[in-house]
Write a protein that holds these residues in place. Structure first.
Motif, PDB file in Angstrom:
ATOM      1  N   LEU A  26       0.843  -1.213   0.000  1.00  0.00           N
ATOM      2  CA  LEU A  26       0.000   0.000   0.000  1.00  0.00           C
ATOM      3  C   LEU A  26       0.872   1.255   0.000  1.00  0.00           C
ATOM      4  CD1 LEU A  26      -3.161   0.668   2.150  1.00  0.00           C
ATOM      5  CD2 LEU A  26      -1.411   2.395   1.870  1.00  0.00           C
ATOM      6  N   LEU A  27       1.893   1.271   0.868  1.00  0.00           N
ATOM      7  CA  LEU A  27       2.744   2.463   0.960  1.00  0.00           C
ATOM      8  C   LEU A  27       3.527   2.683  -0.339  1.00  0.00           C
ATOM      9  CD1 LEU A  27       4.100   2.027   4.615  1.00  0.00           C
ATOM     10  CD2 LEU A  27       2.240   3.506   3.849  1.00  0.00           C
ATOM     11  N   ALA A  28       3.998   1.580  -0.932  1.00  0.00           N
ATOM     12  CA  ALA A  28       4.729   1.690  -2.203  1.00  0.00           C
ATOM     13  C   ALA A  28       3.823   2.289  -3.277  1.00  0.00           C
ATOM     14  CB  ALA A  28       5.238   0.317  -2.639  1.00  0.00           C
ATOM     15  N   GLY A  29       2.564   1.861  -3.269  1.00  0.00           N
ATOM     16  CA  GLY A  29       1.602   2.369  -4.253  1.00  0.00           C
ATOM     17  C   GLY A  29       1.324   3.852  -4.087  1.00  0.00           C
ATOM     18  N   GLU A  30       1.616   4.363  -2.888  1.00  0.00           N
ATOM     19  CA  GLU A  30       1.411   5.797  -2.645  1.00  0.00           C
ATOM     20  C   GLU A  30       2.741   6.545  -2.587  1.00  0.00           C
ATOM     21  OE1 GLU A  30      -1.632   7.401  -0.318  1.00  0.00           O
ATOM     22  OE2 GLU A  30      -2.663   5.491  -0.003  1.00  0.00           O
ATOM     23  N   GLY A  31       3.783   5.953  -3.202  1.00  0.00           N
ATOM     24  CA  GLY A  31       5.016   6.702  -3.443  1.00  0.00           C
ATOM     25  C   GLY A  31       6.119   6.575  -2.415  1.00  0.00           C
TER      26      GLY A  31
END
Ligand code: NAD
Length: 254
Positions: A26-31
């Motif tokens: 999730l965090l990777a998907g938000e940069g």
């Protein structure tokens, strides 16, 4: 997909696990730029595969040397770390507290309590450099109410709940927020293991239906539901929230 974590540097222990992986994705998907740590190299690599901007460090969360190496490698890769999720944890043995051995106790508290404390010790100085920080520790509903079946686990998670409050007070002046998440029963490897601890197939089925009957929403949680709550606590949306234990448990503790 949002960009709440664009270029923010986040360190996660237990990143190969069911919850650690879901949160990392999730965090990777938000940069976010992610420093990932686990003792299981294979599972760690599977998590890194869904996190384009990440490094992997294999080690033992109980070891100060391994955690300090993790903090140094994270800093070298991305600069000072601003956010920390010490998710590595184990269930230990089922049963009454006094039926565990001294070795059981030492192992469980070393991984579940000393490990997160070591991670905080290693990363808070980097957060001070940034001038702000957010830590989400991993408690449990068993860390808010005593569990008769996972008694020592419950005690270890209770320690995390109060470590959260104490550290929130320690570091408020550093502009570092410290909260914890208290998941109920969430689908994944740890929950599968908790059912295996109940005994044979019949005992496992009985345990599963007993657990479900205590959850008002009548289902177990999904890792993505914990990831969403952890991301909220880490994010600037929770800028005025520190020292809390957030249950995400389908209403089990009501
Ligand atoms: N899954 C649930 O239902 C649930 C409920 C309440 C709390 N929690 C807590 O959430 C956290 C994450 O749980 P999960 O479901 O992802 O568990 P999991 O068992 O799927 O993953 C745990 C990860 O931690 C790693 N790990 C364990 N000991 C380690 C050590 N000494 N050094 C390095 N890595 C180590 C494992 O290799 C694994 O990848 C844990 O602290 C757990 O207690 C989980």
């Amino acid at each position: 997909m949002g960009e709440r974590f664009k270029d923010r540097v986040v360190a996660i222990t237990g990143a190969g696990g069911g919850l650690g992986r879901s949160i990392a994705a999730l965090l990777a998907g938000e940069g976010a730029r992610l420093a990932l740590f686990d003792r299981d190299a294979r599972r760690l690599a599977e998590t890194a595969a869904v996190c384009p901007t990440s490094i992997q460090v294999v080690g033992d969360a109980r070891s100060a040397a391994d955690i300090e190496r993790f903090a140094a490698e994270a800093r070298a890769a991305f600069g000072p770390v601003e956010m920390l999720l010490p998710a590595a944890g184990v269930l230990g043995k089922a049963g009454a507290a006094i039926d565990n051995t001294e070795a059981d106790f030492d192992r469980l508290f070393a991984i579940n309590v000393k490990g997160p404390w070591l991670a905080c010790k290693a990363f808070v100085p980097q957060m001070r450099e940034v001038g702000r920080g957010a830590i989400v520790l991993f408690s449990s509903t068993a860390g808010l109410a005593g569990s008769p079946t996972l008694s020592l686990y419950s005690a270890s998670k209770g320690a995390i709940t109060l470590l959260t409050e104490a550290m929130a007070l320690n570091h408020a002046a550093d502009n570092i927020r410290v909260n914890c998440i208290a998941p109920g029963t969430i689908e994944g490897p740890m929950t599968d293991e908790s059912f295996r601890l109940a005994g044979d197939a019949q005992a496992q089925a009985a345990r599963r239906s007993l657990m479900l009957s205590g959850i008002p929403l009548r289902r177990f949680g999904e890792p993505g539901e914990i990831a969403a709550a952890v991301a909220y606590l880490l994010s600037d949306d929770a800028a005025f929230t520190t020292g809390i234990a957030l249950p995400v448990d389908g209403g089990r503790l009501i």
